[in-house]
Enzyme design. Structure first.
Site, PDB file in Angstrom:
ATOM      1  N   HIS A   1       0.837  -1.223   0.000  1.00 14.47           N
ATOM      2  CA  HIS A   1       0.000   0.000   0.000  1.00 14.47           C
ATOM      3  C   HIS A   1       0.869   1.270   0.000  1.00 14.47           C
ATOM      4  O   HIS A   1       0.733   2.104  -0.900  1.00 14.47           O
ATOM      5  CB  HIS A   1      -0.979  -0.034   1.170  1.00 14.47           C
ATOM      6  CG  HIS A   1      -1.692   1.269   1.390  1.00 14.47           C
ATOM      7  ND1 HIS A   1      -2.550   1.825   0.452  1.00 14.47           N
ATOM      8  CD2 HIS A   1      -1.645   2.160   2.416  1.00 14.47           C
ATOM      9  CE1 HIS A   1      -3.004   2.975   0.907  1.00 14.47           C
ATOM     10  NE2 HIS A   1      -2.465   3.202   2.085  1.00 14.47           N
TER      11      HIS A   1
ATOM     12  N   HIS B   1       3.833   6.994   5.474  1.00 17.01           N
ATOM     13  CA  HIS B   1       2.637   7.718   5.924  1.00 17.01           C
ATOM     14  C   HIS B   1       1.804   6.999   6.980  1.00 17.01           C
ATOM     15  O   HIS B   1       1.050   7.621   7.705  1.00 17.01           O
ATOM     16  CB  HIS B   1       1.768   8.160   4.730  1.00 17.01           C
ATOM     17  CG  HIS B   1       0.919   7.083   4.136  1.00 17.01           C
ATOM     18  ND1 HIS B   1       1.378   6.235   3.157  1.00 17.01           N
ATOM     19  CD2 HIS B   1      -0.363   6.704   4.357  1.00 17.01           C
ATOM     20  CE1 HIS B   1       0.423   5.405   2.811  1.00 17.01           C
ATOM     21  NE2 HIS B   1      -0.647   5.656   3.524  1.00 17.01           N
TER      22      HIS B   1
ATOM     23  N   ASP C   1      -3.229   8.418  -1.394  1.00 12.88           N
ATOM     24  CA  ASP C   1      -3.615   7.356  -0.455  1.00 12.88           C
ATOM     25  C   ASP C   1      -5.076   6.952  -0.692  1.00 12.88           C
ATOM     26  O   ASP C   1      -5.427   5.777  -0.783  1.00 12.88           O
ATOM     27  CB  ASP C   1      -3.413   7.901   0.974  1.00 12.88           C
ATOM     28  CG  ASP C   1      -3.817   6.911   2.054  1.00 12.88           C
ATOM     29  OD1 ASP C   1      -3.562   5.716   1.873  1.00 12.88           O
ATOM     30  OD2 ASP C   1      -4.384   7.347   3.077  1.00 12.88           O
TER      31      ASP C   1
ATOM     32  N   GLU D   1       0.873   5.783  12.793  1.00 12.37           N
ATOM     33  CA  GLU D   1      -0.485   5.373  13.175  1.00 12.37           C
ATOM     34  C   GLU D   1      -0.558   3.880  13.519  1.00 12.37           C
ATOM     35  O   GLU D   1      -1.243   3.490  14.450  1.00 12.37           O
ATOM     36  CB  GLU D   1      -1.403   5.651  11.987  1.00 12.37           C
ATOM     37  CG  GLU D   1      -2.831   5.843  12.374  1.00 12.37           C
ATOM     38  CD  GLU D   1      -3.598   6.339  11.160  1.00 12.37           C
ATOM     39  OE1 GLU D   1      -4.544   5.668  10.797  1.00 12.37           O
ATOM     40  OE2 GLU D   1      -3.216   7.371  10.572  1.00 12.37           O
ATOM     41  N   ASP D   2       0.169   3.062  12.760  1.00 15.46           N
ATOM     42  CA  ASP D   2      -0.020   1.610  12.879  1.00 15.46           C
ATOM     43  C   ASP D   2       1.089   0.873  13.626  1.00 15.46           C
ATOM     44  O   ASP D   2       0.981  -0.322  13.848  1.00 15.46           O
ATOM     45  CB  ASP D   2      -0.122   0.981  11.473  1.00 15.46           C
ATOM     46  CG  ASP D   2      -1.326   1.513  10.705  1.00 15.46           C
ATOM     47  OD1 ASP D   2      -2.240   2.021  11.360  1.00 15.46           O
ATOM     48  OD2 ASP D   2      -1.327   1.420   9.470  1.00 15.46           O
TER      49      ASP D   2
ATOM     50  N   ASP E   1     -22.398  15.633 -25.692  1.00 14.41           N
ATOM     51  CA  ASP E   1     -20.930  15.652 -25.747  1.00 14.41           C
ATOM     52  C   ASP E   1     -20.354  14.531 -24.882  1.00 14.41           C
ATOM     53  O   ASP E   1     -19.879  14.755 -23.789  1.00 14.41           O
ATOM     54  CB  ASP E   1     -20.360  17.020 -25.357  1.00 14.41           C
ATOM     55  CG  ASP E   1     -20.955  17.531 -24.050  1.00 14.41           C
ATOM     56  OD1 ASP E   1     -21.902  16.899 -23.565  1.00 14.41           O
ATOM     57  OD2 ASP E   1     -20.477  18.547 -23.521  1.00 14.41           O
TER      58      ASP E   1
END
Length: 735
Positions: free
Chosen positions: A62, A87, A153, A91-92, A273
């Site tokens: 990812h 990134h 992301d 957080e993880d 169009d």
């Protein structure tokens, strides 16, 4: 049985993605860059080594994909690649921002911090998403790369949404259309914006998406032949005049075709169009404008232009820096075709948006400063002056920064760019807060106009002020810009505070006169008597004479009577219960959430879902409310309160009746209403609640409210009605 994962195959897959990233980035790299990217890759690989995505693939793929999008599709450089690779680590994983700063420097750390979600518990009525979005925007005003990586992301998440559970798909897709697609558009990333919109449609209205995709695919051969014939004479003439150029035919996105069909109420075949022809010129920057108009002249020599459809963003670029000349011309087969004329530089900016600006910044173009810089300055100003809740802020942000613009001028000829539908009062506040607060009206093109006058492109506006002028609550209805709204609210708040103090003084004097103590109990008695919710409001209304202070009498404070509670603003809503009674919805008809336990729920009156519709549950203080996934309110709800979305689906229900609305149009004839009502009541055993039909100049339009069992039942009836002689259109509408 779980599939066995071969670590060697996985390792090779990861390396293949990493090498592809380095190959794409190579032209942008210098000095130590490759080493830094390698270090970030190894750090991320190590930090995420135990993690897998919902699809089962290693998580590291990812961040690699996000970095790939940042380079290949947005044109960002080394700092962004490093930040994209890292990134999710804060957080993880156990990594802290301080670790990122130590290893990769303050710039990368600041971007990663902007991309890291706020953790913590949010009060009821606030929204985690809104708070995180506000945090991200705070870093946007420092470094735009935060938003660009966030968009990369989001694009990768949308491309891989298949593996997510249904309620997560709805939440992520809705958030995307609500915030990220408009943001990509605002930053000039048109290709990404179109893909995000199409993917939103793919997951929220799969049937419509597949239907339109097939129709576009089927018409591809005919379209390519048409483009070839249309382009031939232009191609020949451009070569004869010595232009270096490229011509592309580009189909419209699925989402924009659908939007046009709904807005103009036409079928796929009537969207005129379906594609645009793009002429890209290789000319030096100083000759761009003249060259674009020269090509316009060549195109209109061969094909008749529609004068109402000329858009000149070469002379006045859009606020996000988009430059192009658009015209719609009539082809020889009677079809309208949009032709876009631009230089290679303009095309690069249109495709890559903000990042491409910096590539051209040293060439003397002033565009970034005058447009995108101004936009970011506006975001900064909104953040600084905004003290409303994160949800209100999100609403204002969307209203102000994602709309079309209107171009107006001051008396001295200075250009002022405001959102579409901005008023004379918005214009006044844009010039200066004091001018706004003292604005009496405006002279627009030498003619006197009120504060509420809506500006049009090219208006010249002179603001008239008076020292005696004071803002009122009504002014909030006259403005749409966040700056004007914020300043008016601030002034009214301060004014209310001052007046409330005067009111408090009046009440205290009155109590003194009556010989009554000024206690909380006595204040509650007064609030209950006047039916006011809070003390400040009470004092303010006394001061402005809305409440009569003479009503404060001794009898109010009788100690033998119980002290009433001050009134609550949350009155129970009986409407949902009423709807439930009429509709006959039963608690055993829906399965809600992961477990199959029974919940109390109500059916949303805004979209009236019936069995067979794709639905979701939304948690409120009163219980769960069931909405259709295509409900007009669904996008905002899922974007702001994704944590309150509950999975819901219909069970095989009993024969119960649900209210649905049908719109019917056609050419009028004697006995038509009779035929329609006969089909409804006789052949399908459906009860009709109401029918209204208007007829005008031989054309009729009607709305019928009927009780049906489910979507199949409704669709059968729609099919039969569409076969009635004279009926041109039958469709369901949100009743």
């Amino acid at each position: 049985m779980a599939t066995l994962i071969d670590p060697e195959v996985e390792r090779n897959e990861i390396l293949r993605h990493y090498r592809r990233l380095l190959r794409t980035a190579k032209p942008y790299l210098s000095g130590n860059d490759a080493k830094l990217i390698k270090k970030a890759f190894n750090t991320s690989l190590e930090a995420h080594k135990e993690m897998r995505r919902k699809s089962g693939e290693p998580y590291i793929l990812h961040p690699l994909a996000v970095a790939q999008i940042a380079v290949e599709e947005i044109g960002l450089g080394t700092t962004s690649i490093v930040a994209a690779l890292l990134h999710d680590v804060v957080e993880d994983t156990p990594w802290e921002i301080s670790d990122v700063e130590r290893e990769f420097g303050p710039r990368v750390a600041q971007i990663v911090d902007g991309l890291t979600k706020i953790s913590g518990v949010f009060e009821y009525g606030t929204s985690e998403q809104a708070e995180n979005f506000r945090k991200m925007l705070l870093t946007l005003s420092e470094d735009v790369r935060v938003i660009l990586i966030k968009i990369a992301d989001r694009l990768h998440n949308m491309r891989t949404l298949d593996s997510m559970p249904r309620h997560k798909q709805l939440k992520i897709a809705s958030e995307t259309i609500y915030l990220y697609a408009p943001l990509a558009h605002r930053l000039g990333l048109y290709a990404i914006k179109s893909e995000l919109e199409d993917l939103y449609l793919k997951y929220t209205d799969t049937e419509v998406y597949n239907d339109l995709t097939n129709k576009v695919r089927q018409s591809r051969g005919a379209r390519n032949r048409f483009i070839k014939e249309f382009v031939a004479p232009i191609d020949e003439e451009l070569k004869a005049q010595g232009f270096g150029f490229e011509i592309k035919g580009r189909p419209k996105s699925i989402y924009s075709i659908l939007r046009k069909m709904r807005k103009q109420n036409v079928t796929f075949d009537e969207v005129y169009d379906l594609f645009a022809i793009r002429v890209i010129l290789d000319v030096p920057q100083e000759q761009e404008k003249a060259a674009c108009w020269q090509v316009y002249s060549i195109v209109t020599d061969f094909y008749q232009p529609n004068p109402d459809r000329l858009r000149d963003w070469v002379s006045t670029p859009k606020a996000n820096g988009y430059e192009s000349l658009h015209t719609t011309v009539m082809s020889r087969t009677g079809q309208w075709v949009e032709v876009q004329i631009r230089s290679r530089r303009m095309d690069d900016i249109a495709e890559k948006g903000y990042a491409a600006h910096w590539k051209y910044k040293d060439t003397g173009s002033v565009q970034p400063e005058s447009t995108l810089e101004a936009w970011i300055a506006k975001v900064r100003e909104m953040l600084e002056t905004n003290n409303s809740s994160a949800l209100e802020f999100m609403d204002e942000f969307r209203q102000n920064l994602f709309v079309k613009e209107v171009y107006a001028f001051t008396p001295k000829g200075k250009l002022v760019i405001l959102p579409d539908k901005a008023t004379a009062l918005d214009f006044a506040f844009d010039i200066h807060t004091h001018i706004g607060l003292q604005c009496l009206g405006a002279k627009v093109n030498q003619k006197l106009e009120p504060l509420s006058y809506q500006l049009r492109n090219g208006d010249q506006v002179e603001i008239l002020t008076s020292q005696k002028q004071r803002p009122t609550e009504e002014w909030l209805q006259y403005v749409i810009t966040s700056k004007a709204r914020g300043k008016i609210k601030e002034w009214l708040r301060d004014d209310k505070k001052v007046k409330a103090e005067d009111g408090r003084f009046i009440v205290e004097k009155r109590l003194e006169l009556l010989g009554v103590e000024n206690t909380q109990d006595n204040l509650n008695r007064m609030l209950a008597h006047f039916n006011v919710y809070n003390p400040q409001d009470f004092y303010y209304r006394i001061a402005i004479g809305q409440l009569d202070g003479r009503e404060i009498k001794e009898s109010l404070f009788d100690p033998t009577k119980e002290v009433p509670r001050s009134p609550s603003m949350l009155e129970p809503k009986a409407f949902d219960q009423e709807v439930q009674k009429i509709r006959g919805v039963r608690a055993d008809m829906l399965v809600i959430g992961e477990e199959t336990q029974k919940f109390d729920y109500t059916i949303a009156p805004c979209c009236n879902p019936i069995p067979g519709d794709d639905v979701f549950g939304f948690e409120t203080e009163q219980g769960i409310v069931i909405h259709r996934t295509s409900c007009p309110k669904a996008v905002a709800m899922m974007s702001n309160y994704g944590n309150r979305i509950v999975r819901a689906k219909w069970t095989d229900q009993l024969e119960l009746a649900f209210l649905a609305g049908i719109r019917i149009k056609g050419s009028d004839r004697v006995g038509l209403v009779n035929d329609v009502t006969r089909i409804i009541s006789n052949s399908l055993k459906v009860n009709m609640r109401s029918i209204t039909i208007d007829s005008n100049d031989g054309f009729f339009e009607g709305q019928i409210m009927v009780f049906v069992n489910d979507t199949d039942h409704l669709n059968k009836m729609i099919q039969r009605l569409s076969k009635v002689n004279g009926v041109l259109l039958v469709e369901r509408f949100a009743s």
